[in-house]
Structure formats: structure tokens, C-alpha cells
Motif scaffolding. Sequence first.
Motif, short mmCIF file in Angstrom:
data_model
loop_
_atom_site.label_atom_id
_atom_site.label_comp_id
_atom_site.label_asym_id
_atom_site.label_seq_id
_atom_site.Cartn_x
_atom_site.Cartn_y
_atom_site.Cartn_z
N GLU A 1 6.55 -10.17 11.79
CA GLU A 1 6.70 -8.83 11.22
C GLU A 1 7.97 -8.48 10.47
OE1 GLU A 1 6.15 -5.24 13.68
OE2 GLU A 1 4.57 -4.72 12.50
N GLU B 1 -0.28 -2.08 7.63
CA GLU B 1 0.00 -1.10 8.83
C GLU B 1 1.68 -1.47 9.04
OE1 GLU B 1 -2.52 -2.14 12.12
OE2 GLU B 1 -3.95 -0.87 11.39
N SER B 2 1.99 -2.79 9.08
CA SER B 2 3.49 -2.94 9.35
C SER B 2 4.38 -2.49 8.45
CB SER B 2 3.76 -4.54 9.26
OG SER B 2 2.92 -5.14 10.26
N LYS C 1 4.49 1.20 9.30
CA LYS C 1 5.41 1.47 10.34
C LYS C 1 6.62 1.28 10.15
CE LYS C 1 5.65 -1.86 13.54
NZ LYS C 1 5.24 -2.86 14.83
#
Lengths: 348, 348
Positions: A116, A339-340, A343
Amino acid sequence: MEQRRFHVAVVGATGAVGQQMIQTLENKNFPVGTLTLLSSERSAGKKATFKGQEIEVQVAKPESFEGVDIALFSAGGSVSKALAPEAVKRGAIVIDNTSAFRMDENVPLVVPEVNEEDVKWHNGIIANPNCSTIQMVVALEPIRQAFGLKKVIVSTYQAVSGAGAQAIEELKAQSKAILNGEPFTPEILPVKSDRKHYQIAFNAVPQIDKFQDNGFTFEEIKMMNETKKIMHMPELQIAATCVRIPVITGHSESVYIEIEKEGVSAEDIKNILKNAPGVILQDDPTEQLYPMPADCVGKNDVFVGRIRKDLDRDDAFHLWIVSDNLLKGAAWNSVQIAESLLKLGLVK
Amino acid sequence: MEQRRFHVAVVGATGAVGQQMIQTLENKNFPVGTLTLLSSERSAGKKATFKGQEIEVQVAKPESFEGVDIALFSAGGSVSKALAPEAVKRGAIVIDNTSAFRMDENVPLVVPEVNEEDVKWHNGIIANPNCSTIQMVVALEPIRQAFGLKKVIVSTYQAVSGAGAQAIEELKAQSKAILNGEPFTPEILPVKSDRKHYQIAFNAVPQIDKFQDNGFTFEEIKMMNETKKIMHMPELQIAATCVRIPVITGHSESVYIEIEKEGVSAEDIKNILKNAPGVILQDDPTEQLYPMPADCVGKNDVFVGRIRKDLDRDDAFHLWIVSDNLLKGAAWNSVQIAESLLKLGLVK
């Protein structure tokens, strides 16, 4: 405080993966403010439903990306090569599901369960790996972290939906023809743009993507190179044999691995995978429990079973890895990268 | 001088393999004088055609073998265990296509291209190996002879006809049901006598035969042990993962090997296989030429292609091996053993 919402574009919105992207954005309740659906001229004008609202698909062109925050591309490599830089120029972050930029050293290649952090060094484009690569690295990374990883030999059992909506239709029509004793002419598989086409119904075809000079297919080379890049293991020994089988959705993989640590048991591997992110362990021979493509359709997880210690080598194991190639293998991994980005605060 | 003709019995004459045995005896013009067809009570009374003549299938019992020279068994392990010794007692030589006697050290396990000489030490019973084993050893033995063989890792793509006529019907009926959106209940595959049954149409099932205590299935163990016995290589490193796929006939295998000799090229392997008995090389990436189950049906040969040198190890290669599991994998190999017996003058 109201949550910020984003302008998301899906390029290739009418394709097998594009449709799953729209569905996944809805299912995962991704904070979409505006959803722009784009396609080639051929498919423009079609409509898709997002959260109960009909959205018309528009022709993708450079100006389509004005104001877009995140653009999910899945319309083939040539479309990505032409339009991804245009989207980036207009301020969008591109998550690209084609092979166009995957091995570009300026482009991170990301599976969030594995690497990630690599999204942080993006330069506008983040590549989504090949479907067969993604499910394998999700299962192998926790094993690597615990016990090291030296060697991988994988044979795949890949579904036709990986070759798009036309391939799905071809499998269904051919199956019907054969069951009814009627004639048929293969036109799509194994590779639409290649010269020869072969029966896929009730057959197994050891060609996915075109052949390279070294005798491996491009699909096999992708699995080998992408795995090394995602896992940050340029020295990994890895070989793939990629085979298309008459399954509509759900890729399966028979994987042999050699690890660094000695004295590890199959039970140790199972315990690691039981708690691994994105993995569901399905391994109980006494209950005939093992993953199968028919069971994984519509699920975001990677299913692992048939875990056995090799009978000859203390450091070797066998695994059977199955996942929905349109979800974790494509749409879900792309949305997960988005989404990463949120975030990690990377969408300006 | 008139050629001697033999009294041949086929046990399991109404099954998928039994029917191919009758056909193969005819096609190969085996010197049959009398053909006795035997089965369970359930199938007795059915008729089969041999060289234009209808023959009624009779109930198999000890007395059925009076006067029989060669008995081809393919009616399941328990029938072989009960009746093969009775046939031997009455002077027949049994060629058994079940797993009942394969690993018995008093029983030769024979693939004529590999170990024909082993028929010489038979004690009444000669075992025909498992279908997936036969096609693999036909391809590996010439490589072993030329370059040595250290290690084999095989993943199979097996057809349902290996599980008998009922499994073929199940795949067809299930495929139709799924294409028509109708319900269905799996009842035969993966293993008829096991507790749970799973969808095979448009699916991949990583279980063939029952699970053993070490997590391998019996099919996998058979491949591993039988290969060592046929090739006379108790020290061979070998591991198998066996998977059923929705193909009616024709087993495929993705095989990784490590050889003894250094500096061997993929071209060297191809040259060996080009002239190997029972093998047809189908390997030309520029022409998209590789073996596929749909092309091998009805043929006696073992087809090999996708031959590549491993990119990491000088001594490692990848192969794709396909054959008709009912012919070379069963009926033809059994008739071939009978031919070896005649050739070596072993039928009294």
C-alpha cells in the motif's frame, strides 16, 4: 462535518470489469460525489445504474477528465496510453487496470494488502496488476513476511471473463452448440487480436495473451515480472504457465513455493493465512473443504486451500488459490487503491 | 500358417473405458478369437458390437474366465480384487486398469514405451497405471534417458470421463441447467462414494479421489508413486496437484521438471520428443500450435508442447502434456500391454 465527496470517472464503463467497478463503488460506499462513465464511441449512449440513478455513458476524450479527482481505467492498453496522461494533465489520479504502465519504473504497481505504501510515490498514475498476479501475491506476501520466499511455480486455471464480455458470450454460445450437436466458429478466444481462435467450451487452452520470443506468453511474463515488482523481490525465482479453462468467472492457481525458513509445517502456513488481510482459509480435507471458482464469484476475498508440505523438500509447500478475477483481480483492487489514496490523504 | 487367435475377456464392458477397450481391440486388429464381455449384474444383458457382431454382456463370475487367455479389467478396484485372482487361477493373464494391484511388488506396472520389459516378470496380473500417470511418463522417459531427471512438479487439468460414464452425463446435464438458469443437484463428482458432491460445470474442483492423511488426494499419491515405480526411480522428487475441470475427454498437465545434465536447451528437449515413441510434438508459438484436449480425443498418442526453459534455473523446463485419458490413459495402454505379451511370447 460533512465527508468530502469525489468526482470519479470510470473509463471502459460498459466492459466486464467496468461494470464491476461501478457496482463495487456502490457496494463499498465509496464517497462518490459525481460519477462520470466513459467508453469508446461504439458503446457511448448506453446507460448504467449507480445507487438507483441512471447515468449515460459518454465518449472518452481528453476534456472528459476536467474536474475528475480519480479516474479508473479499464478499456484496454491503447486507451490508457492515449488518455491516462491527459487525465493526469487535468489533475486526476489515474488507477489503470491495463498492462500499459505496470512495468514503468515511474508508476507504482499496487495491491493494498501487499504494498500500500507504494501509492505514496505515484506521479499521477497507479497501476492495478494483472488479475492472476493479484490473488497470488495476496496469499504469498504473508508467507514471505513470516518465513521468507525463494521460489514460485504457478499453473493457472483462468476464467473467460478475464478476456472480456465477448469471451463470456462465446463460452456460453459454444457450450450450447456442443451440447446440441450444432456447429460453431471460434472468433474471440484465446486472444481476440491473434490470428487463430480455438474452442474454449469443454476444452483447456494453454495460451493467454500473445506469445513472446522466449516461448512464454505475455500473461505468464506479466505474472512473473509483476510479482517481483509488487513484492519488491527482483531476485525471486518465479515461473508461470497460464491456461484458460471453461469457467465464466473465478481464477484458480496451483502454486508450488519454496521458503527461506526450515522446519515450517503446513499448519504454520495455515495459521499465517488464517489471519492474513484479504485472505480466507478454506482448507479441511476431512470436510472436503477447498476453494472453487463457483463459490468465489461475487466475493472480494482471496480463498486459499489444499495447503500441503512437499514430501521431498522441507522448505517446499503446495497451495490452491482462488478468487473472483473481476473483483479482487480487477474492480475491487482498483477501488481499494482509491481507498488507500483517501486514507493516506493523497487526493488533493 | 494361420495366426493364433486369443480368447479375450473385457470386465466392465459397459463402462466408459470398457467400451473404448472393445473399440481399440477392433481398431488395432488385435488377434481376438473369442471376445467375452463381462459386467456387474446391473449392466448384464446389454449388447456391444465388435467387428460388426453383437455380443451380449454377461455377469462376471469366477467361472467366466474358463478358457480365457487375456482378461482386461476395468470395473473398479473391488471387482479386480475379487475376480482377478480367479481369472489367474483359470490360466488367464489379467491386465488390470484399476488401482487394486498397482503398487503390489509382485505386480508389474507397465507403460510399454517406458518399461515393456517389466511384463516378463508378471505373476498372472499386470497393472495398467492411472491415466494421468501414463501420459506423463511417456513424455518424461525419453527426457530421462537423454538428460536424467531429478524433480517433477505437476498440476493436472483432468476430464470428467476419468470418473466414468455417469460423470460425463452429470457434466452435460449440469451445463445445460446452468445455461438455461435451471436448478441442479450434484450427485457424482468429485468422488461418487465421498460424502459431498460439487458442481463441475463451469467450475474447477481440486479433488480427484479421496483425501489421504497427509493432505494429498489418492489421485495425487497414485501419480507420485506410480511414476517412481514405472520409471524405476524410487529417488525421484515428485509432487502432484490433481484438478477436475469441465472437459469431457482429454487430460492436460502442466509439468515442471529439473534434469541432471547442464546446458540443455528447450530445442534439445524438443528434438528428443520429436522422435520419442508414442509422442507427438505440437510446439510452435509462432503458429499458436500447442496441444489441447479437444484436439486429442480419439487419438492414441501423447501430445507435448509449450516447452520452455526455466528463466531462473539452467536445469529446469516447463511442458504441457495432453492425451485422451480413455485411450492412452486406459484402453489403448491395456491393449498395448496385451500386444507386448504376444510380442514377447508370454501368452501360453
